[in-house]
Enzyme design. Structure first.
Site, PDB file in Angstrom:
ATOM      1  CG  LEU A 262     -38.446  -2.209   6.585  1.00 45.93           C
ATOM      2  CD1 LEU A 262     -37.105  -2.881   6.296  1.00 45.93           C
ATOM      3  CD2 LEU A 262     -38.932  -1.456   5.366  1.00 45.93           C
ATOM      4  CG  ASP A 263     -45.111  -4.866   5.057  1.00 44.42           C
ATOM      5  OD1 ASP A 263     -45.517  -4.190   6.020  1.00 44.42           O
ATOM      6  OD2 ASP A 263     -45.547  -4.740   3.895  1.00 44.42           O
ATOM      7  NE  ARG A 264     -42.728 -13.426  10.261  1.00 40.40           N
ATOM      8  CZ  ARG A 264     -43.342 -14.312  11.039  1.00 40.40           C
ATOM      9  NH1 ARG A 264     -44.613 -14.122  11.383  1.00 40.40           N
ATOM     10  NH2 ARG A 264     -42.694 -15.363  11.495  1.00 40.40           N
TER      11      ARG A 264
END
Length: 477
Positions: free
Chosen positions: A235-237
């Site tokens: 997942l993106d940050r």
């Protein structure tokens, strides 16, 4: 003759230190012969072989599960999965090295040459009970059957170098931080852990990242396992929501294959409506409104380098070039539109490309996600400030790891990314692996599907409440 005398003297000294009976013989030659016979007899008689206490016992041989093949079978239309590993090729040597990776290969091979390795075969009685046979010598290249046990001399631990391998220092958490990390766990079984990842916490370490899920899992989320949980997707940050971790190497291989095959299958063969397959749903708040209420985006993506090579971004490939192009498919549905120019979307990625949802929303639909300044900077510059009619003071609480968990809603000057991994459906991997331990050809027609739902993060829930209240106010007027 001199060499024979020297060898005899050396053997005498060795036997004197190991055998207390050597001094009782008046004739040294007879003593050597008796001691040598005693040494040989200890490895040849049935009585000694059956004395299990003098041996180091390895775990019974079990079928090796090919996680990659299992993942492919799960996403196929069949009702069974097979472990494609040919167990007949698992030799005694290979099993020892797998169970005891700390033993040098040369030492194990020496044990076989000295005929010091034993095998206890398991035999079926009436098709149900297992009966153990006597210990017998085994050659290095002999194939094992399911349930066979390997026995090694206890002396192998003394012959093994005691220098411990260098271990990577784990991230040290305070009690408060550990409690926070454990509070993220939504589900746990022998195979997987499911987290509700907060906004701003990176999944994997890298340049400029002080704390990551990968590090925290190794420090705080082992629970009863000796292995650290493993990442199987990303997942993106700044994206929040459901994140699946594997608790064993086998589970990680299966899950990696499922996520990879889901992307490959959707790209090459179209969408498969398989009840056992992986399903993911995201919720996003975007600026603007898509031209249609629902649809499917099929737009290839490619990576471009910007800022003189200092950074990179993903963009839709419009020129038809196939070099470094990745096919990407996203289904979307409008949940609700606001008169203030915002729309709630449900997004279903059928492939798993980097920044896929963000790029498809911004470049294909023309509706960048709120808080996505990388792909929607111009839209944010033109965005009219959202003035809330309610008094929503921003809390200034102290969050672990420096996370900004307060504020960031649509009324903020710089809102957080409004992209949330809300739902995941995936096969019950723990149940599957249990089936595979019993039989390498397992029926999965009755395999359960696990369904997870993560509540919205505070900034998205507050934005939802604010927009909902404004819609109700407009309706009353």
């Amino acid at each position: 003759m001199a060499k024979w005398r020297l060898a005899t003297a050396t053997l005498r000294r060795q036997l004197q230190s190991s055998s207390p009976t050597i001094s009782t013989f008046k004739n040294p030659t007879k003593a050597l012969s008796a001691a040598a016979h005693q040494s040989t007899r200890s490895y040849s008689t049935t009585q000694t072989d059956d004395s299990r206490g003098k041996w180091l016992t390895l775990p019974p041989f079990s079928p090796t599960i090919d996680g990659t093949a299992v993942g492919k079978d799960l996403l196929s239309d069949g009702d069974s999965v097979k472990s494609s590993t040919d167990n007949s090729k698992t030799t005694a040597l290979r099993w020892i090295l797998r169970c005891r990776p700390d033993l040098p290969r040369t030492l194990v091979q020496k044990l076989f040459r000295l005929r010091q390795v034993r095998r206890e075969m398991s035999m079926s009685v009436d098709g149900d009970e297992l009966q153990r046979s006597q210990l017998k010598r085994v050659a290095a290249k002999e194939s094992l059957n399911v349930g066979d046990r390997i026995y090694l001399p206890l002396s192998v631990d003394n012959d093994t170098p005691q220098t411990p391998p260098a271990k990577k220092e784990s991230f040290q958490c305070s009690d408060e931080e550990r409690k926070f990390v454990c509070s993220l766990v939504l589900y746990k079984d022998p195979a997987i852990i499911v987290l509700n990842k907060p906004h701003g916490l990176a999944v994997q370490g890298g340049s400029g990242i002080k704390t990551s899920i990968d590090e925290l899992a190794a420090s705080c989320l082992k629970f009863d396992k000796s292995e650290s949980p493993r990442l199987v997707h990303r997942l993106d940050r700044d994206c929040s929501g459901l994140l699946v971790l594997a608790r064993t190497q086998t589970a990680a291989t299966v899950l990696h294959s499922i996520f990879r095959e889901k992307t490959t299958g959707a790209s090459a063969y179209g969408v498969k409506k398989n009840v056992k397959s992986l399903k993911r749903k995201y919720m996003a708040l975007v600026i603007g409104c898509p031209p249609r209420q629902r649809g499917q985006i099929s737009a290839p993506l490619r990576k471009v380098v910007v800022d003189d090579g200092k950074s990179e971004r993903i963009t839709v490939n419009d020129n038809g070039e196939l070099v470094s192009t990745q096919h990407a498919i996203t289904e979307y549905r409008v949940i609700e539109s606001s008169p203030h120019g915002y729309t709630w979307l449900e997004l279903r990625p059928l492939t798993g490309r980097k920044h896929q949802l963000r790029v498809h929303c911004a470049e294909v639909l023309g509706t960048p996600i709120v808080g996505d300044y990388k792909y929607g900077w111009q839209a944010h510059k033109a965005r009219e400030p959202f003035v809330s009619s309610e008094n929503n003071p921003t809390k200034q609480s102290s969050s672990p790891f420096g996370l900004d968990l307060d504020g960031g809603d649509v009324s903020s000057k710089q809102p957080h990314l409004h992209l949330h991994s809300k739902q995941i459906d995936l096969p019950n991997i723990s149940q599957l692996l249990e089936k595979m331990q019993v039989s390498s050809d397992s029926d999965i027609s009755d395999l359960d599907s696990l369904k997870f739902d993560a509540p919205l993060p505070s900034h998205m829930q507050l934005s939802f409440n604010l927009l909902k209240s404004r819609v109700e106010t407009c309706d009353k007027n």
